[in-house]
Design an enzyme around this catalytic site. Structure first.
Site, PDB file in Angstrom:
ATOM      1  N   SER A   4      11.464   9.946   6.781  1.00 15.04           N
ATOM      2  CA  SER A   4      10.327  10.852   6.970  1.00 15.04           C
ATOM      3  C   SER A   4      10.811  12.237   7.346  1.00 15.04           C
ATOM      4  CB  SER A   4       9.419  10.319   8.084  1.00 15.04           C
ATOM      5  OG  SER A   4       8.477  11.289   8.498  1.00 15.04           O
ATOM      6  N   LYS A  53      13.411   7.313  12.426  1.00 11.39           N
ATOM      7  CA  LYS A  53      13.762   7.881  11.130  1.00 11.39           C
ATOM      8  C   LYS A  53      14.996   8.784  11.242  1.00 11.39           C
ATOM      9  CE  LYS A  53      10.380   6.005   8.790  1.00 11.39           C
ATOM     10  NZ  LYS A  53      10.633   5.052   7.689  1.00 11.39           N
ATOM     11  N   TYR A  95       8.412   7.124  16.056  1.00 12.62           N
ATOM     12  CA  TYR A  95       8.553   7.029  14.598  1.00 12.62           C
ATOM     13  C   TYR A  95       9.622   8.000  14.104  1.00 12.62           C
ATOM     14  CZ  TYR A  95       7.026   7.058   9.683  1.00 12.62           C
ATOM     15  OH  TYR A  95       6.966   6.966   8.301  1.00 12.62           O
ATOM     16  N   THR A 153      -1.376   8.681   2.282  1.00 17.98           N
ATOM     17  CA  THR A 153      -1.254   7.229   2.272  1.00 17.98           C
ATOM     18  C   THR A 153      -2.145   6.634   3.365  1.00 17.98           C
ATOM     19  OG1 THR A 153       0.564   7.176   3.884  1.00 17.98           O
ATOM     20  CG2 THR A 153       1.156   7.452   1.549  1.00 17.98           C
ATOM     21  N   SER A 200       0.838  -1.201   0.000  1.00 18.31           N
ATOM     22  CA  SER A 200       0.000   0.000   0.000  1.00 18.31           C
ATOM     23  C   SER A 200       0.868   1.245   0.000  1.00 18.31           C
ATOM     24  CB  SER A 200      -0.921   0.033   1.242  1.00 18.31           C
ATOM     25  OG  SER A 200      -0.170   0.181   2.431  1.00 18.31           O
TER      26      SER A 200
END
Length: 326
Positions: free
Chosen positions: A185, A215, A211, A246, A59
């Site tokens: 990111s 990154k 997160y 997304t 995805s």
């Protein structure tokens, strides 16, 4: 093209990047792609005869990356956790790219034992030209991998390190130099490297912070990895997609998506620089962070800057946890 025109274009590009919002949205790419000096698109068939593997391929950015690589002629391995979903995605892409050479492989990148199994059992990966580390997650609460590591650090850093290391013999055989791309990111700009707490055991846990920290770790280790894998002719790059629409953003950042939805890039726009890095010849310099086909600074805030000692500490921890030698 005049020198003045190039300077004006570069200045506008930089201004959009430093102010974040314009450059990260669909507006940023729309403007940049019309400025003088925008790199040309890869020609048709640019990746014919090359083999690529993309993690998190079912995805969002991963799916868009697979489809665009296939359009350029690459044989693409979809590395996924859910094989039935992967096969459905493969069938969907074949409808849009008839004749594409696609294969689905199972691997949970956060599980280091499963990474070892995947590499040991994978057929036809003796030669590999491109490895895209795209698999990602943003758990709301602190979650651990099969080996007991904080999930985002396991999925975004430890698993990719181990997978690349185990695939070095296959990547080393690439005719014109293999490439490894970490999809990072822009969220990492708000975090400094936390070599003192890589497993996020201190303080109140935040999924978005975890997160971004993982990154940040990816980006900070780019020079180390470029030196390590460069001895085998493998170039390593990081690229951030800006703000893309997304499923992961919808699920993990619903308010962000609701507010900025109309300005978000589509998945193809978010994957553009990953695909460009895979196909452009000759290979761009390794060890850098890229966005919209241009290398970018790794820090926008002085408080996030990293010293050599902290970077070395992070590398030694990641190397040891992933079981790398040397």
């Amino acid at each position: 093209m005049s020198i003045l025109a190039r300077k004006v274009a570069a200045g506008l590009d930089t201004a959009m990047d430093r102010t974040v919002a314009p450059g990260f949205t669909r507006i940023g790419m729309g403007v940049r792609s019309r400025l003088p000096g925008w790199p040309a698109d890869p020609p048709p068939g640019a990746l014919a005869g090359r083999v690529a593997a993309v993690t998190g391929a079912t995805s969002g950015l991963g799916l868009a990356t697979v489809e665009e690589l296939a359009r350029l002629g690459a044989t693409v391995r979809l590395v996924v956790r859910d094989v039935p979903k992967g096969e459905r995605v493969r069938a969907e892409i074949l409808q849009r790219v008839p004749g594409a050479d696609l294969r689905v492989d199972r691997c949970d990148v956060a599980d280091l034992d499963d990474v070892r199994r995947f590499v040991a059992e994978a057929d036809g990966l003796d030669d590999l030209d491109l490895l895209v580390h795209n698999a990602g997650a943003m758990p709301a609460t602190r979650t651990e991998s099969a080996q007991g590591h904080e999930l985002t650090m396991a999925l975004h850093l430890l698993g990719p390190l181990l997978m690349t290391e185990l695939l070095r013999p296959a990547l080393k055989g690439s005719v014109d130099g293999a490439r490894v791309v970490f999809v990072t990111s822009g969220g990492m700009y708000g975090q400094r490297l936390r070599a003192d707490d890589p497993e996020y055991v201190r303080g109140e846990y935040s999924g978005t912070t975890a997160y971004a920290r993982s990154k940040r770790a990816q980006v900070e280790l780019m020079p180390v990895l470029a030196e390590r894998w460069g001895t085998d002719g493998i170039s390593v790059h990081a690229t951030h997609p800006g703000w893309a629409d997304t499923p992961g953003v919808v699920d993990s950042l619903p308010t962000f998506h609701r507010v900025l939805g109309p300005l978000l890039r589509d998945a193809r726009g978010g994957a553009d620089t990953t695909v460009w890095l895979a196909a452009v010849r000759p290979a761009p310099p390794g060890g850098l962070l890229w966005h919209d086909r241009r290398d970018r600074p790794t820090h926008l805030l002085s408080r996030t800057r990293t010293g050599d000692a902290e970077r070395r500490e992070m590398w030694e921890w990641a190397r040891d946890q992933a079981g790398l030698t040397g």
